[in-house]
Design a protein around this motif. Structure first.
Motif, PDB file in Angstrom:
ATOM      1  N   VAL A  49     -21.616   2.279   1.584  1.00 24.62           N
ATOM      2  CA  VAL A  49     -20.252   2.134   2.094  1.00 24.62           C
ATOM      3  C   VAL A  49     -19.865   3.372   2.896  1.00 24.62           C
ATOM      4  N   LEU A  50     -19.203   3.150   4.022  1.00 21.68           N
ATOM      5  CA  LEU A  50     -18.695   4.270   4.808  1.00 21.68           C
ATOM      6  C   LEU A  50     -17.634   5.019   4.022  1.00 21.68           C
ATOM      7  N   GLY A  51     -17.669   6.340   4.085  1.00 28.69           N
ATOM      8  CA  GLY A  51     -16.638   7.137   3.433  1.00 28.69           C
ATOM      9  C   GLY A  51     -15.248   6.679   3.836  1.00 28.69           C
ATOM     10  N   GLY A  52     -14.367   6.436   2.860  1.00 26.98           N
ATOM     11  CA  GLY A  52     -13.067   5.841   3.128  1.00 26.98           C
ATOM     12  C   GLY A  52     -12.276   6.589   4.181  1.00 26.98           C
ATOM     13  N   ILE A  53     -11.824   5.882   5.205  1.00 32.05           N
ATOM     14  CA  ILE A  53     -11.146   6.541   6.314  1.00 32.05           C
ATOM     15  C   ILE A  53      -9.644   6.635   6.055  1.00 32.05           C
ATOM     16  N   SER A  54      -9.068   7.738   6.478  1.00 31.59           N
ATOM     17  CA  SER A  54      -7.629   7.972   6.383  1.00 31.59           C
ATOM     18  C   SER A  54      -7.255   8.965   7.472  1.00 31.59           C
ATOM     19  N   PRO A  55      -6.516   8.525   8.474  1.00 31.21           N
ATOM     20  CA  PRO A  55      -5.799   7.275   8.607  1.00 31.21           C
ATOM     21  C   PRO A  55      -6.702   6.079   8.899  1.00 31.21           C
ATOM     22  N   ILE A  56      -6.132   4.884   8.762  1.00 33.48           N
ATOM     23  CA  ILE A  56      -6.845   3.648   9.080  1.00 33.48           C
ATOM     24  C   ILE A  56      -6.841   3.500  10.598  1.00 33.48           C
ATOM     25  N   ASP A  57      -8.013   3.692  11.198  1.00 33.94           N
ATOM     26  CA  ASP A  57      -8.102   3.846  12.655  1.00 33.94           C
ATOM     27  C   ASP A  57      -9.282   3.042  13.203  1.00 33.94           C
ATOM     28  N   PRO A  58      -9.026   1.904  13.845  1.00 34.53           N
ATOM     29  CA  PRO A  58     -10.132   1.113  14.396  1.00 34.53           C
ATOM     30  C   PRO A  58     -10.913   1.846  15.484  1.00 34.53           C
ATOM     31  N   HIS A  59     -10.269   2.740  16.211  1.00 33.24           N
ATOM     32  CA  HIS A  59     -10.971   3.493  17.258  1.00 33.24           C
ATOM     33  C   HIS A  59     -12.031   4.402  16.642  1.00 33.24           C
ATOM     34  N   PHE A  60     -11.747   4.954  15.470  1.00 33.15           N
ATOM     35  CA  PHE A  60     -12.730   5.773  14.777  1.00 33.15           C
ATOM     36  C   PHE A  60     -13.944   4.935  14.385  1.00 33.15           C
ATOM     37  N   ILE A  61     -13.724   3.730  13.916  1.00 33.14           N
ATOM     38  CA  ILE A  61     -14.833   2.837  13.550  1.00 33.14           C
ATOM     39  C   ILE A  61     -15.680   2.521  14.776  1.00 33.14           C
ATOM     40  N   PHE A  81      -1.680   5.210   1.908  1.00 36.05           N
ATOM     41  CA  PHE A  81      -0.592   5.679   1.040  1.00 36.05           C
ATOM     42  C   PHE A  81       0.738   5.506   1.775  1.00 36.05           C
ATOM     43  N   PRO A  82       1.142   4.243   1.985  1.00 28.67           N
ATOM     44  CA  PRO A  82       2.296   3.991   2.853  1.00 28.67           C
ATOM     45  C   PRO A  82       3.637   4.464   2.317  1.00 28.67           C
ATOM     46  N   LEU A  83       3.777   4.690   1.022  1.00 32.20           N
ATOM     47  CA  LEU A  83       5.053   5.177   0.497  1.00 32.20           C
ATOM     48  C   LEU A  83       5.087   6.698   0.374  1.00 32.20           C
ATOM     49  N   ASP A  84       4.000   7.351   0.773  1.00 38.07           N
ATOM     50  CA  ASP A  84       3.948   8.809   0.652  1.00 38.07           C
ATOM     51  C   ASP A  84       3.603   9.520   1.950  1.00 38.07           C
ATOM     52  N   THR A 111     -10.611   1.721  -1.045  1.00 36.31           N
ATOM     53  CA  THR A 111     -11.152   2.537  -2.133  1.00 36.31           C
ATOM     54  C   THR A 111     -10.192   3.638  -2.594  1.00 36.31           C
ATOM     55  N   GLU A 112      -9.047   3.770  -1.935  1.00 33.85           N
ATOM     56  CA  GLU A 112      -7.951   4.600  -2.449  1.00 33.85           C
ATOM     57  C   GLU A 112      -6.646   4.004  -1.958  1.00 33.85           C
ATOM     58  N   VAL A 113      -5.797   3.653  -2.905  1.00 35.24           N
ATOM     59  CA  VAL A 113      -4.421   3.289  -2.604  1.00 35.24           C
ATOM     60  C   VAL A 113      -3.589   3.752  -3.789  1.00 35.24           C
ATOM     61  N   GLY A 114      -2.470   4.376  -3.523  1.00 31.60           N
ATOM     62  CA  GLY A 114      -1.668   4.879  -4.633  1.00 31.60           C
ATOM     63  C   GLY A 114      -0.256   5.191  -4.206  1.00 31.60           C
ATOM     64  N   ILE A 115       0.587   5.436  -5.192  1.00 33.42           N
ATOM     65  CA  ILE A 115       1.992   5.756  -4.973  1.00 33.42           C
ATOM     66  C   ILE A 115       2.344   6.920  -5.893  1.00 33.42           C
ATOM     67  N   SER A 116       2.933   7.964  -5.338  1.00 30.27           N
ATOM     68  CA  SER A 116       3.303   9.104  -6.174  1.00 30.27           C
ATOM     69  C   SER A 116       4.616   8.837  -6.915  1.00 30.27           C
ATOM     70  N   THR A 117       4.818   9.598  -7.991  1.00 29.13           N
ATOM     71  CA  THR A 117       6.088   9.574  -8.711  1.00 29.13           C
ATOM     72  C   THR A 117       6.908  10.810  -8.360  1.00 29.13           C
ATOM     73  N   PHE A 118       6.643  11.383  -7.195  1.00 26.82           N
ATOM     74  CA  PHE A 118       7.328  12.604  -6.762  1.00 26.82           C
ATOM     75  C   PHE A 118       8.841  12.415  -6.751  1.00 26.82           C
ATOM     76  N   GLY A 119       9.297  11.246  -6.278  1.00 24.22           N
ATOM     77  CA  GLY A 119      10.725  10.976  -6.219  1.00 24.22           C
ATOM     78  C   GLY A 119      11.254  10.286  -7.457  1.00 24.22           C
ATOM     79  N   ALA A 120      10.517   9.252  -7.908  1.00 18.29           N
ATOM     80  CA  ALA A 120      10.951   8.487  -9.084  1.00 18.29           C
ATOM     81  C   ALA A 120       9.797   7.629  -9.564  1.00 18.29           C
ATOM     82  N   GLU A 121       9.660   7.491 -10.879  1.00 16.71           N
ATOM     83  CA  GLU A 121       8.583   6.668 -11.429  1.00 16.71           C
ATOM     84  C   GLU A 121       8.753   5.198 -11.064  1.00 16.71           C
ATOM     85  N   GLU A 122       9.985   4.765 -10.855  1.00 19.70           N
ATOM     86  CA  GLU A 122      10.230   3.371 -10.490  1.00 19.70           C
ATOM     87  C   GLU A 122       9.611   3.019  -9.139  1.00 19.70           C
TER      88      GLU A 122
END
Length: 294
Positions: A49-61, A81-84, A111-122
């Motif tokens: 598997v290709l190392g997970g790209i961030s940002p999601i960029d078709p030009h890079f592919i 990580f769209p909320l962070d 292979t990585e998606v997440g949301i921080s609780t920096f602002g609120a756990e909700e």
């Protein structure tokens, strides 16, 4: 035990690859091509598997495809990580996956998606449920980042924390568990999405959280785990003992292993994000890990 291997982590992100040294990613492409061929020869049933790209960029592919880096791979990995950190909304996940599907015939993994609780756990509670709704069944693999918060005494793996400003501190609040192991609000719903949803948890060298992490993964019904084997760590004294202990503890899970981080002595520059002086040495490390653990 090892279901898949990834070649590096976020190679189009300055925090993980020094692309001022390799601006066209020619060294990275050659490194991936060489390592993928070697792993294929050693263990052809393990997915590459290709190392997970961030940002999601078709030009890079498309750039990597021009360099021949995708020829021996089985999947493309993306991180979001769209909320962070990302400049797009969480509801755009299907569109972001489709952008990559439009430029490759390889399946796309998240292979990585997440949301921080920096602002609120909700916020994490909402983000977990929405991520599951949008991605489970849409892509073959989804790994939630992460099980644990990053300890405050450690540094996040980024080269430009000053430029990130307050966003840097979001790195420390991505876990379903706090640093002390106590649960956050979203933890109680995570088992609703297993085993389809996996977890990405990086273990540092001689990480004190390993045993407790395994217990939590069992309790949550996790079957798929993504973690890393660091080339830089493997040159430490007694590294083989730590790697053996970690991989033995994780034996019950379907593992996606990320091979990454250049030893200072092996880099064009003395830094773990540097391209190696010799891509064959990275390939040799990958093969050694396959022989030892696959």
């Amino acid at each position: 035990m090892i279901e898949a291997v990834k070649f590096w982590n976020e190679p189009n992100n300055k925090s993980h690859w020094a692309f001022e040294i390799d601006p066209e990613w020619k060294i990275y492409s050659e490194m991936v091509k060489t390592a993928a061929q070697a792993v294929k020869a050693e263990k052809p049933d393990v997915l590459r598997v290709l190392g997970g790209i961030s940002p999601i960029d078709p030009h890079f592919i498309k750039t990597l495809e021009r360099h021949g880096a995708l020829e021996d791979l089985d999947a493309i990995a993306v991180h979001g990580f769209p909320l962070d950190w990302n400049l797009w909304k969480i509801h755009e996940w299907p569109n972001k996956v489709a952008e990559i599907e439009a430029v490759t015939n390889l399946p796309v993994w998240v292979t990585e998606v997440g949301i921080s609780t920096f602002g609120a756990e909700e916020v994490q509670e909402f983000g977990l449920a929405k991520t599951a709704e949008l991605l489970l069944g849409r892509v073959d693999r989804v790994f939630w980042y992460s099980l644990y918060d990053l300890p405050q005494a450690w540094e996040a793996t980024t080269r430009h924390k000053e430029a990130e400003g307050s966003s840097y501190y979001r790195h420390f609040h991505m876990g379903l568990l706090r640093e002390d192991g106590s649960p956050k609000l979203a933890l109680k719903q995570f088992s609703d999405y297993t085993p389809e949803m996996g977890i990405c948890q990086w273990f540092h060298f001689e990480d004190h959280r390993l045993d407790d992490a395994v217990e939590w993964l069992r309790r949550l019904g996790v079957k798929r785990l993504r973690t890393g084997l660091s080339w830089a760590d493997y040159l430490r004294p007694d590294a083989d003992k730590w790697f053996d202990r970690m991989m033995t503890k994780l034996d019950e899970f379907d593992l996606t292993i990320t091979f990454c981080f250049t030893p200072e002595a092996k880099g064009v520059q003395p830094h773990h994000t540097s391209p190696p002086q010799n891509v064959e040495e990275f390939s040799d490390f990958c093969v050694e890990m396959m022989r030892r653990y696959a």
